[in-house]
Design a protein around this motif. Structure first.
Motif, PDB file in Angstrom:
ATOM      1  N   GLY A  26       0.795  -1.212   0.000  1.00 27.17           N
ATOM      2  CA  GLY A  26       0.000   0.000   0.000  1.00 27.17           C
ATOM      3  C   GLY A  26       0.829   1.264   0.000  1.00 27.17           C
ATOM      4  O   GLY A  26       0.317   2.339   0.265  1.00 27.17           O
ATOM      5  N   ALA A  27       2.118   1.149  -0.335  1.00 32.40           N
ATOM      6  CA  ALA A  27       3.010   2.298  -0.194  1.00 32.40           C
ATOM      7  C   ALA A  27       2.654   3.425  -1.146  1.00 32.40           C
ATOM      8  O   ALA A  27       2.884   4.592  -0.835  1.00 32.40           O
ATOM      9  CB  ALA A  27       4.462   1.863  -0.432  1.00 32.40           C
ATOM     10  N   GLY A  28       2.083   3.109  -2.318  1.00 26.04           N
ATOM     11  CA  GLY A  28       1.832   4.147  -3.306  1.00 26.04           C
ATOM     12  C   GLY A  28       0.924   5.243  -2.806  1.00 26.04           C
ATOM     13  O   GLY A  28       1.198   6.434  -2.995  1.00 26.04           O
ATOM     14  N   LEU A  29      -0.152   4.880  -2.155  1.00 25.98           N
ATOM     15  CA  LEU A  29      -1.119   5.867  -1.709  1.00 25.98           C
ATOM     16  C   LEU A  29      -0.564   6.718  -0.573  1.00 25.98           C
ATOM     17  O   LEU A  29      -0.733   7.933  -0.554  1.00 25.98           O
ATOM     18  CB  LEU A  29      -2.406   5.161  -1.270  1.00 25.98           C
ATOM     19  N   VAL A  30       0.101   6.102   0.390  1.00 23.57           N
ATOM     20  CA  VAL A  30       0.712   6.869   1.475  1.00 23.57           C
ATOM     21  C   VAL A  30       1.816   7.764   0.923  1.00 23.57           C
ATOM     22  O   VAL A  30       1.945   8.928   1.318  1.00 23.57           O
ATOM     23  CB  VAL A  30       1.251   5.925   2.565  1.00 23.57           C
ATOM     24  N   ALA A  31       2.607   7.242  -0.009  1.00 30.46           N
ATOM     25  CA  ALA A  31       3.669   8.049  -0.612  1.00 30.46           C
ATOM     26  C   ALA A  31       3.087   9.252  -1.343  1.00 30.46           C
ATOM     27  O   ALA A  31       3.647  10.355  -1.293  1.00 30.46           O
ATOM     28  CB  ALA A  31       4.495   7.202  -1.566  1.00 30.46           C
ATOM     29  N   ALA A  32       1.952   9.064  -2.016  1.00 27.84           N
ATOM     30  CA  ALA A  32       1.307  10.181  -2.704  1.00 27.84           C
ATOM     31  C   ALA A  32       0.887  11.259  -1.720  1.00 27.84           C
ATOM     32  O   ALA A  32       1.010  12.455  -1.989  1.00 27.84           O
ATOM     33  CB  ALA A  32       0.096   9.673  -3.479  1.00 27.84           C
ATOM     34  N   ALA A  33       0.405  10.837  -0.574  1.00 33.69           N
ATOM     35  CA  ALA A  33      -0.008  11.809   0.435  1.00 33.69           C
ATOM     36  C   ALA A  33       1.174  12.573   1.004  1.00 33.69           C
ATOM     37  O   ALA A  33       1.055  13.748   1.376  1.00 33.69           O
ATOM     38  CB  ALA A  33      -0.758  11.092   1.554  1.00 33.69           C
ATOM     39  N   ARG A  34       2.318  11.921   1.075  1.00 30.09           N
ATOM     40  CA  ARG A  34       3.501  12.534   1.696  1.00 30.09           C
ATOM     41  C   ARG A  34       4.284  13.419   0.738  1.00 30.09           C
ATOM     42  O   ARG A  34       5.100  14.232   1.180  1.00 30.09           O
ATOM     43  CB  ARG A  34       4.431  11.441   2.212  1.00 30.09           C
TER      44      ARG A  34
END
Length: 270
Positions: A26-34
């Motif tokens: 799920g790293a893509g979505l959290v990375a997008a937020a960051r």
């Protein structure tokens, strides 16, 4: 070993892996937020109940595009650090659209004491449907919520057991208003964050009767918001894993409600 001992051993072995698996899947979505987008966000800080023992910051992050207002609260209960820590992180995220309002430390006295309850008891039982909020802190929080009138509300918590397994506890569950997208949120978390060998830790979504005294009930009643109460569990999960599950939940709610774009070249997978 008995079958039960084998099962417990398997689950315990999984607790050190959940965080790593969710971090990759799920790293893509959290990375997008960051990660900052093309246009800068604007961040402001307000103070709730200044000059009192309950004084606590509220952060407003305005994205460059118009969109709904999502409010995230942590620390309603002072002994649930995952919500506090992830809400602090979210206050420095970069939504693509809308407004993100974050109260990371809603119940400062309880947090400082490391206790569930603060002054006046359980803060999450102080928003009854038939009268005003019951304590100074509840009224101060409510004034801030009224000022921002959220379209979406996410309250972050941590329980001790497993929903549907331990009668006293409700961990690994999303309680939500009828209009909210709790089933999609639970399905996402189960896909990206819960390994197959930990079936008891799969998230359950449950539509809540919104007439109660909980804060997310009151926000739904007053504003017609899509309201969520997120619960992860301390049962067999370490602190970073609880944080990671909470982090994914916040990012997915932002994506579901349009604050993170699903396909913007920044890794969003909404």
């Amino acid at each position: 070993m008995t079958r039960w001992e084998v099962l417990v051993a398997d689950i315990l072995a999984g607790t050190t892996v959940v965080g790593r698996e969710s971090a990759s899947a799920g790293a893509g979505l959290v990375a997008a937020a960051r990660r900052p987008g093309g246009e800068p966000v604007r961040t402001e800080t307000e103070t709730i109940l200044p000059g009192t023992r309950h004084e606590t910051p509220l952060y407003v992050v305005d994205a460059p595009k118009a969109g709904p207002t999502v409010m995230v609260t942590g620390g309603i209960h002072g002994d649930e650090p995952n919500g506090i820590e992830v809400a602090r992180e979210a206050a420095s995220w970069y939504p693509d659209a809308g407004r993100l309002v974050v109260i990371p430390e809603a119940n400062r006295v309880a947090i400082e004491n490391g206790r569930r309850d603060g002054v006046g008891g359980d803060l999450n039982r102080q928003f009854p449907p038939d009268r005003p909020p019951e304590t100074e802190l509840a009224r101060g929080l409510w004034t801030a919520i009224e000022r921002h009138a959220p379209d979406v509300f996410l309250d972050l918590h941590r329980s001790l057991g497993i929903y549907g397994v331990h009668p006293r506890y409700v961990g690994q569950a999303i309680f939500h208003s009828p209009s909210a997208r709790g089933e999609e949120l639970a399905a996402y978390l189960n896909e990206v964050a819960i390994p197959w060998y930990m079936p008891f830790h799969r998230f359950t979504a449950a539509t809540s009767m919104m007439g109660g005294p909980l804060l997310f009930h009151a926000v739904d009643r007053e504003f017609g918001a899509d309201a969520y109460l997120f619960e992860t569990t301390a049962f067999l999960l370490d602190q970073e894993t609880k944080n990671e599950l909470t982090r994914h939940a916040v990012a997915k709610v932002l994506s579901l409600h349009g604050l993170l774009e699903a396909a913007d070249g920044r890794g969003g997978v909404g």
